[in-house]
Design a protein around this motif. Structure first.
Motif, PDB file in Angstrom:
ATOM      1  N   ASP A  78       0.333   4.797   2.353  1.00 27.25           N
ATOM      2  CA  ASP A  78      -0.295   6.020   1.845  1.00 27.25           C
ATOM      3  C   ASP A  78      -1.656   6.241   2.504  1.00 27.25           C
ATOM      4  O   ASP A  78      -1.962   7.340   2.994  1.00 27.25           O
ATOM      5  CB  ASP A  78      -0.503   5.924   0.329  1.00 27.25           C
ATOM      6  CG  ASP A  78       0.795   5.856  -0.450  1.00 27.25           C
ATOM      7  OD1 ASP A  78       1.839   5.508   0.127  1.00 27.25           O
ATOM      8  OD2 ASP A  78       0.758   6.140  -1.664  1.00 27.25           O
ATOM      9  N   SER A  79      -2.487   5.194   2.494  1.00 24.87           N
ATOM     10  CA  SER A  79      -3.851   5.343   3.004  1.00 24.87           C
ATOM     11  C   SER A  79      -3.861   5.601   4.510  1.00 24.87           C
ATOM     12  O   SER A  79      -4.678   6.388   5.004  1.00 24.87           O
ATOM     13  CB  SER A  79      -4.676   4.093   2.672  1.00 24.87           C
ATOM     14  OG  SER A  79      -4.061   2.936   3.202  1.00 24.87           O
ATOM     15  N   THR A  93       9.087   5.568   2.506  1.00 25.63           N
ATOM     16  CA  THR A  93       7.991   6.337   3.087  1.00 25.63           C
ATOM     17  C   THR A  93       6.685   6.103   2.339  1.00 25.63           C
ATOM     18  O   THR A  93       6.683   5.571   1.230  1.00 25.63           O
ATOM     19  CB  THR A  93       8.313   7.836   2.984  1.00 25.63           C
ATOM     20  OG1 THR A  93       8.421   8.173   1.579  1.00 25.63           O
ATOM     21  CG2 THR A  93       9.600   8.181   3.691  1.00 25.63           C
ATOM     22  N   PRO A  94       5.563   6.564   2.899  1.00 22.64           N
ATOM     23  CA  PRO A  94       4.357   6.667   2.077  1.00 22.64           C
ATOM     24  C   PRO A  94       4.578   7.728   1.003  1.00 22.64           C
ATOM     25  O   PRO A  94       5.448   8.585   1.139  1.00 22.64           O
ATOM     26  CB  PRO A  94       3.281   7.105   3.087  1.00 22.64           C
ATOM     27  CG  PRO A  94       4.029   7.762   4.196  1.00 22.64           C
ATOM     28  CD  PRO A  94       5.346   7.028   4.280  1.00 22.64           C
ATOM     29  N   PHE A  95       3.814   7.636  -0.065  1.00 23.98           N
ATOM     30  CA  PHE A  95       3.847   8.610  -1.171  1.00 23.98           C
ATOM     31  C   PHE A  95       5.168   8.597  -1.945  1.00 23.98           C
ATOM     32  O   PHE A  95       5.571   9.602  -2.522  1.00 23.98           O
ATOM     33  CB  PHE A  95       3.558  10.031  -0.668  1.00 23.98           C
ATOM     34  CG  PHE A  95       2.367  10.130   0.231  1.00 23.98           C
ATOM     35  CD1 PHE A  95       1.099   9.774  -0.218  1.00 23.98           C
ATOM     36  CD2 PHE A  95       2.494  10.574   1.541  1.00 23.98           C
ATOM     37  CE1 PHE A  95      -0.016   9.863   0.615  1.00 23.98           C
ATOM     38  CE2 PHE A  95       1.394  10.663   2.388  1.00 23.98           C
ATOM     39  CZ  PHE A  95       0.134  10.302   1.925  1.00 23.98           C
ATOM     40  N   HIS A 134       0.816  -1.209   0.000  1.00 21.61           N
ATOM     41  CA  HIS A 134       0.000   0.000   0.000  1.00 21.61           C
ATOM     42  C   HIS A 134       0.852   1.263   0.000  1.00 21.61           C
ATOM     43  O   HIS A 134       0.427   2.322   0.471  1.00 21.61           O
ATOM     44  CB  HIS A 134      -0.934   0.002   1.213  1.00 21.61           C
ATOM     45  CG  HIS A 134      -1.947  -1.104   1.182  1.00 21.61           C
ATOM     46  ND1 HIS A 134      -2.838  -1.286   0.141  1.00 21.61           N
ATOM     47  CD2 HIS A 134      -2.206  -2.113   2.060  1.00 21.61           C
ATOM     48  CE1 HIS A 134      -3.600  -2.339   0.386  1.00 21.61           C
ATOM     49  NE2 HIS A 134      -3.231  -2.852   1.537  1.00 21.61           N
ATOM     50  N   LYS A 135       2.076   1.150  -0.528  1.00 20.68           N
ATOM     51  CA  LYS A 135       2.951   2.318  -0.638  1.00 20.68           C
ATOM     52  C   LYS A 135       3.200   2.633  -2.108  1.00 20.68           C
ATOM     53  O   LYS A 135       3.413   1.734  -2.927  1.00 20.68           O
ATOM     54  CB  LYS A 135       4.284   2.082   0.080  1.00 20.68           C
ATOM     55  CG  LYS A 135       4.149   2.019   1.603  1.00 20.68           C
ATOM     56  CD  LYS A 135       5.503   2.102   2.281  1.00 20.68           C
ATOM     57  CE  LYS A 135       5.365   2.123   3.802  1.00 20.68           C
ATOM     58  NZ  LYS A 135       6.639   2.457   4.472  1.00 20.68           N
ATOM     59  N   LEU A 183       0.839   8.536  -7.518  1.00 17.76           N
ATOM     60  CA  LEU A 183       0.022   8.659  -6.319  1.00 17.76           C
ATOM     61  C   LEU A 183      -1.433   8.362  -6.638  1.00 17.76           C
ATOM     62  O   LEU A 183      -2.002   8.929  -7.569  1.00 17.76           O
ATOM     63  CB  LEU A 183       0.121  10.081  -5.742  1.00 17.76           C
ATOM     64  CG  LEU A 183       1.490  10.513  -5.216  1.00 17.76           C
ATOM     65  CD1 LEU A 183       1.432  11.974  -4.797  1.00 17.76           C
ATOM     66  CD2 LEU A 183       1.903   9.657  -4.040  1.00 17.76           C
ATOM     67  N   GLN A 184      -2.033   7.466  -5.867  1.00 14.36           N
ATOM     68  CA  GLN A 184      -3.448   7.147  -5.981  1.00 14.36           C
ATOM     69  C   GLN A 184      -3.895   6.890  -7.420  1.00 14.36           C
ATOM     70  O   GLN A 184      -4.845   7.503  -7.914  1.00 14.36           O
ATOM     71  CB  GLN A 184      -4.276   8.304  -5.382  1.00 14.36           C
ATOM     72  CG  GLN A 184      -4.024   8.576  -3.918  1.00 14.36           C
ATOM     73  CD  GLN A 184      -4.472   7.414  -3.036  1.00 14.36           C
ATOM     74  OE1 GLN A 184      -5.616   6.974  -3.116  1.00 14.36           O
ATOM     75  NE2 GLN A 184      -3.583   6.937  -2.201  1.00 14.36           N
TER      76      GLN A 184
END
Length: 334
Positions: A315-316, A113-115, A60-61, A66-67
């Motif tokens: 991310d979420s 990291t996320p994002f 989920h990273k 992004l998204q």
């Protein structure tokens, strides 16, 4: 009778050539452990990483986009798996230790990291000590996993994780294979995702890339890995001069047309704001951190603990915590 591990170690004396690292020759773990009767030390590293919470969170990273809308874009986990397969293929062809290459490849991005790299740049700017995902990956396996006990991996696996971005003079050949396969994987699958996203068409890929590497993703990857194996037969792990020049051209194209493309990066401006306010919140309120990070607060301070917690978020989850902390919820009077 020898146990399965001993049989595998004996087999490695034949399968692993003079430039590879045999499991029985490992420099060992930070804390000595009794050997497993079934698995070599590098096989145990593979298992410890794949069962780690930080490994599961990679699904989920963000990798690049992004998204994204759709199920077929790469995430940090699928990137890791693609790197791992390329590294095992090259390591086998070069008579290196496949298990060591696999372990380092599976662990190389655990600290991301996320994002994606936008999140990494944000934390590097915010945190006074700076932030590099490869250093955080080592920190994850040494300190943060298993509620602060770490995974206690072998020295060779740990250094392969730490050096996967820039390399070091004393790297094992397996570590160098992972570093090059990481680069081969990301420029190719990021291009594939960019075409899927409509950022450019397959016909818009520069003629030099199409002619020297191939028209399709599988052809391009095969061109690089085949060249890597053919050029490394003397024990020096490298691409040929021509393919290295092609890689640099390819890499430059990705930065100019994909990684900095306003369509692909339109949402990244929001990332620094999210990461910044989360950091300020947790650094000033360490009691809000999960109990797992109490030891980090005591040993290294609240800022370090805040960075460890935020960098490990998906991310979420980062957006969920941001909303939970800073966005008012609707309420009604009963």
């Amino acid at each position: 009778m020898p146990c399965p591990r001993e049989e595998r170690e004996a087999l490695e004396r034949v399968l692993v050539g003079p430039w590879g690292v045999r499991a029985e020759d490992s420099r060992g773990r930070l804390l000595p452990e009794e050997e497993c009767s079934i698995r070599t030390c590098f096989q145990r590293d593979v298992d410890r990483i794949t069962h780690a919470k930080s490994f599961r969170r990679l699904k989920h990273k963000t990798q690049v986009f992004l998204q994204p809308e759709g199920d077929h874009y790469r995430t940090r986990l699928t990137h890791t798996l693609e790197v791992t397969r390329l590294a095992r293929t090259a390591a086998r062809a070069l008579r290196l230790n496949e298990d060591l290459a696999e372990a380092a490849a599976l662990g190389h991005d655990l600290g991301h990291t996320p994002f994606g790299h936008a999140g990494e740049r944000a934390l590097d700017k915010i945190y006074p000590g700076g932030f590099k995902h490869y250093e955080q990956s080592l920190r994850v396996v040494d300190i943060l996993e298993r509620d602060g006990r770490g995974l206690n991996l072998c020295y060779e696996t740990r250094m392969g994780i730490l050096h996967h971005t820039h390399g070091a003079p004393d790297d094992t050949r397996e570590a160098t294979v992972v570093r090059l396969c990481d680069r081969i994987a990301y420029i190719n699958h990021d291009l594939d995702d960019a075409i899927r996203a409509g950022i450019l068409t397959a016909e818009a890929v520069p003629a030099r890339i199409r002619s020297e590497c191939g028209e399709r993703n599988s052809e391009r990857i095969n061109s690089f890995v085949t060249d890597l194996v053919a050029s490394s037969a003397d024990g020096t792990i490298r691409l040929s001069d021509k393919m290295q020049e092609t890689f640099e051209y390819f890499h430059g194209f990705m930065f100019s047309d994909i990684y900095t493309n306003p369509v692909a990066k339109s949402e990244e401006g929001k990332v620094e704001g999210i990461m910044s306010v989360l950091y300020e919140y947790y650094a000033s309120r360490p009691e809000k951190l999960p109990e797992d990070f109490c030891g980090v607060v005591e040993r290294e301070g609240r800022e370090r603990a805040a960075v460890d917690y935020i960098s490990g978020m998906t991310d979420s989850y980062a957006m969920e915590k941001f909303g939970e902390i800073f966005i008012p919820f609707a309420w009604t009077v009963k």
